[in-house]
Scaffold this motif. Structure first.
Motif, PDB file in Angstrom:
ATOM      1  N   ASP A  21       0.713  -1.173  -0.027  1.00 22.88           N
ATOM      2  CA  ASP A  21      -0.074  -0.039  -0.111  1.00 22.88           C
ATOM      3  C   ASP A  21       0.898   1.290   0.051  1.00 22.88           C
ATOM      4  OD1 ASP A  21      -1.798   1.897   0.268  1.00 22.88           O
ATOM      5  OD2 ASP A  21      -2.680   1.233   2.092  1.00 22.88           O
ATOM      6  N   VAL A  22       1.079   1.864  -1.035  1.00 32.14           N
ATOM      7  CA  VAL A  22       2.137   3.046  -1.457  1.00 32.14           C
ATOM      8  C   VAL A  22       1.297   4.220  -0.743  1.00 32.14           C
ATOM      9  CG1 VAL A  22       3.565   4.437  -3.009  1.00 32.14           C
ATOM     10  CG2 VAL A  22       3.286   2.020  -3.147  1.00 32.14           C
ATOM     11  N   GLY A  23      -0.167   4.140  -0.946  1.00 28.61           N
ATOM     12  CA  GLY A  23      -0.908   5.310  -0.601  1.00 28.61           C
ATOM     13  C   GLY A  23      -0.786   5.588   1.182  1.00 28.61           C
ATOM     14  N   ALA A  24      -0.431   4.454   1.849  1.00 28.44           N
ATOM     15  CA  ALA A  24      -0.351   4.719   3.239  1.00 28.44           C
ATOM     16  C   ALA A  24       0.927   5.422   3.404  1.00 28.44           C
ATOM     17  CB  ALA A  24      -0.233   3.167   4.151  1.00 28.44           C
ATOM     18  N   LEU A  25       1.746   5.216   2.821  1.00 29.72           N
ATOM     19  CA  LEU A  25       3.343   6.218   2.740  1.00 29.72           C
ATOM     20  C   LEU A  25       2.934   7.312   2.306  1.00 29.72           C
ATOM     21  CD1 LEU A  25       6.118   5.991   3.756  1.00 29.72           C
ATOM     22  CD2 LEU A  25       6.748   4.839   1.375  1.00 29.72           C
ATOM     23  N   ALA A  26       2.482   7.568   1.138  1.00 33.90           N
ATOM     24  CA  ALA A  26       2.081   8.897   0.530  1.00 33.90           C
ATOM     25  C   ALA A  26       1.313   9.759   1.384  1.00 33.90           C
ATOM     26  CB  ALA A  26       1.270   8.581  -0.782  1.00 33.90           C
ATOM     27  N   SER A  27       0.556   9.090   2.117  1.00 34.30           N
ATOM     28  CA  SER A  27      -0.564  10.205   2.992  1.00 34.30           C
ATOM     29  C   SER A  27       0.127  10.547   4.217  1.00 34.30           C
ATOM     30  CB  SER A  27      -1.662   9.147   3.454  1.00 34.30           C
ATOM     31  OG  SER A  27      -1.219   8.248   4.407  1.00 34.30           O
ATOM     32  N   VAL A  28       1.381  10.387   4.641  1.00 30.14           N
ATOM     33  CA  VAL A  28       2.158  10.903   5.692  1.00 30.14           C
ATOM     34  C   VAL A  28       3.355  11.623   5.151  1.00 30.14           C
ATOM     35  CG1 VAL A  28       1.422   9.068   7.072  1.00 30.14           C
ATOM     36  CG2 VAL A  28       3.631   8.768   5.860  1.00 30.14           C
ATOM     37  N   LEU A  29       3.497  11.928   3.971  1.00 27.45           N
ATOM     38  CA  LEU A  29       4.417  12.705   3.347  1.00 27.45           C
ATOM     39  C   LEU A  29       3.888  14.111   3.310  1.00 27.45           C
ATOM     40  CD1 LEU A  29       6.093  10.165   0.629  1.00 27.45           C
ATOM     41  CD2 LEU A  29       6.776  10.618   2.902  1.00 27.45           C
ATOM     42  N   SER A  30       4.786  15.244   3.494  1.00 33.09           N
ATOM     43  CA  SER A  30       4.275  16.437   3.249  1.00 33.09           C
ATOM     44  C   SER A  30       4.726  16.833   1.552  1.00 33.09           C
ATOM     45  CB  SER A  30       5.500  17.388   4.015  1.00 33.09           C
ATOM     46  OG  SER A  30       6.507  17.343   3.284  1.00 33.09           O
ATOM     47  N   ALA A 105       8.694  15.260   6.087  1.00 35.62           N
ATOM     48  CA  ALA A 105       9.183  16.253   5.218  1.00 35.62           C
ATOM     49  C   ALA A 105      10.420  15.868   4.230  1.00 35.62           C
ATOM     50  CB  ALA A 105       9.667  17.510   5.953  1.00 35.62           C
ATOM     51  N   GLU A 106      11.260  15.078   5.224  1.00 40.70           N
ATOM     52  CA  GLU A 106      12.666  14.893   4.583  1.00 40.70           C
ATOM     53  C   GLU A 106      12.826  13.309   4.879  1.00 40.70           C
ATOM     54  OE1 GLU A 106      16.087  17.793   3.682  1.00 40.70           O
ATOM     55  OE2 GLU A 106      15.031  18.223   5.881  1.00 40.70           O
ATOM     56  N   ALA A 107      13.671  12.448   4.048  1.00 39.75           N
ATOM     57  CA  ALA A 107      14.150  11.198   4.300  1.00 39.75           C
ATOM     58  C   ALA A 107      15.425  11.154   3.899  1.00 39.75           C
ATOM     59  CB  ALA A 107      13.142  10.121   3.962  1.00 39.75           C
ATOM     60  N   TRP A 108      16.223  10.262   4.573  1.00 39.24           N
ATOM     61  CA  TRP A 108      17.689   9.809   4.210  1.00 39.24           C
ATOM     62  C   TRP A 108      17.824   8.408   4.286  1.00 39.24           C
ATOM     63  CZ3 TRP A 108      16.400  14.024   7.106  1.00 39.24           C
ATOM     64  CH2 TRP A 108      16.908  15.342   6.776  1.00 39.24           C
ATOM     65  N   GLU A 109      18.368   7.606   3.253  1.00 38.58           N
ATOM     66  CA  GLU A 109      18.309   6.118   3.264  1.00 38.58           C
ATOM     67  C   GLU A 109      19.711   5.715   3.081  1.00 38.58           C
ATOM     68  OE1 GLU A 109      15.496   2.967   1.252  1.00 38.58           O
ATOM     69  OE2 GLU A 109      16.160   4.379  -0.029  1.00 38.58           O
ATOM     70  N   ILE A 110      20.304   4.828   3.860  1.00 36.27           N
ATOM     71  CA  ILE A 110      21.564   4.030   3.589  1.00 36.27           C
ATOM     72  C   ILE A 110      21.385   2.755   3.570  1.00 36.27           C
ATOM     73  CG2 ILE A 110      23.751   3.966   4.538  1.00 36.27           C
ATOM     74  CD1 ILE A 110      23.336   6.777   6.057  1.00 36.27           C
ATOM     75  N   ILE A 111      21.822   1.954   2.720  1.00 38.77           N
ATOM     76  CA  ILE A 111      21.714   0.722   2.218  1.00 38.77           C
ATOM     77  C   ILE A 111      23.121   0.241   2.178  1.00 38.77           C
ATOM     78  CG2 ILE A 111      20.629  -1.147   0.691  1.00 38.77           C
ATOM     79  CD1 ILE A 111      18.593   0.980  -0.108  1.00 38.77           C
ATOM     80  N   GLU A 112      23.581  -1.081   2.961  1.00 43.43           N
ATOM     81  CA  GLU A 112      24.453  -1.707   2.650  1.00 43.43           C
ATOM     82  C   GLU A 112      24.179  -3.257   2.482  1.00 43.43           C
ATOM     83  OE1 GLU A 112      28.741  -1.589   4.577  1.00 43.43           O
ATOM     84  OE2 GLU A 112      27.322  -2.111   6.102  1.00 43.43           O
ATOM     85  N   PRO A 113      25.018  -3.735   1.663  1.00 44.86           N
ATOM     86  CA  PRO A 113      24.912  -5.278   1.476  1.00 44.86           C
ATOM     87  C   PRO A 113      25.562  -5.815   2.749  1.00 44.86           C
ATOM     88  CG  PRO A 113      25.394  -4.389  -0.825  1.00 44.86           C
ATOM     89  CD  PRO A 113      25.535  -3.193   0.345  1.00 44.86           C
TER      90      PRO A 113
END
Length: 131
Positions: A21-30, A105-113
């Motif tokens: 459900d991408v809508g659940a995420l979209a609804s909490v983003l400014s 309002a903002e998000a940062w994401e760090i991904i490491e294998p």
């Protein structure tokens, strides 16, 4: 607000992971949400949500283990381990979410294998002398 911000992140991500459900995420983003990546690229709300929608099919069945969700003021930090379906690589992810007026309002994401973690523990040592 700290506890409520943690709840917002946890509910939205649970809905995304469990049901797609991408809508659940979209609804909490400014409306002016910005997503930042380690390679210095950023995306708008619409761009990031489009990327999330595109990634849902290949990531269906991904196992997510949330190890820590921490909140301080207007920031929520989540550390998780994720296993891709079909024997794909295991990754660790750190998400940092900044809230403004009850929305992300903002998000940062760090991904490491996980398989590359040991090599990344010595990046500061540089090349040995004489090479």
């Amino acid at each position: 607000m700290t506890a409520e911000n943690k709840n917002i992140v946890q509910r939205a991500l649970a809905a995304l992971i469990e049901t797609g459900d991408v809508g659940a995420l979209a609804s909490v983003l400014s409306d002016d949400f910005v997503h930042h990546r380690p390679d210095s690229t950023s995306s708008t709300k619409a761009e990031w949500l489009a990327a999330v929608r595109t990634s849902l099919v290949p990531l269906a069945g991904m196992q997510v283990e949330i190890h820590h969700v921490l909140a301080d003021g207007d920031h929520v930090v989540m550390y998780s381990r994720r296993r891709l379906p079909g024997g794909g690589p295991e990754i660790v992810v750190v998400d940092i979410w900044r809230f403004d007026d009850g929305l992300i309002a903002e998000a940062w994401e760090i991904i490491e294998p996980v398989a590359q973690a040991a090599a990344n523990l010595v990046w500061w040592e540089g090349e040995p002398a004489g090479r």
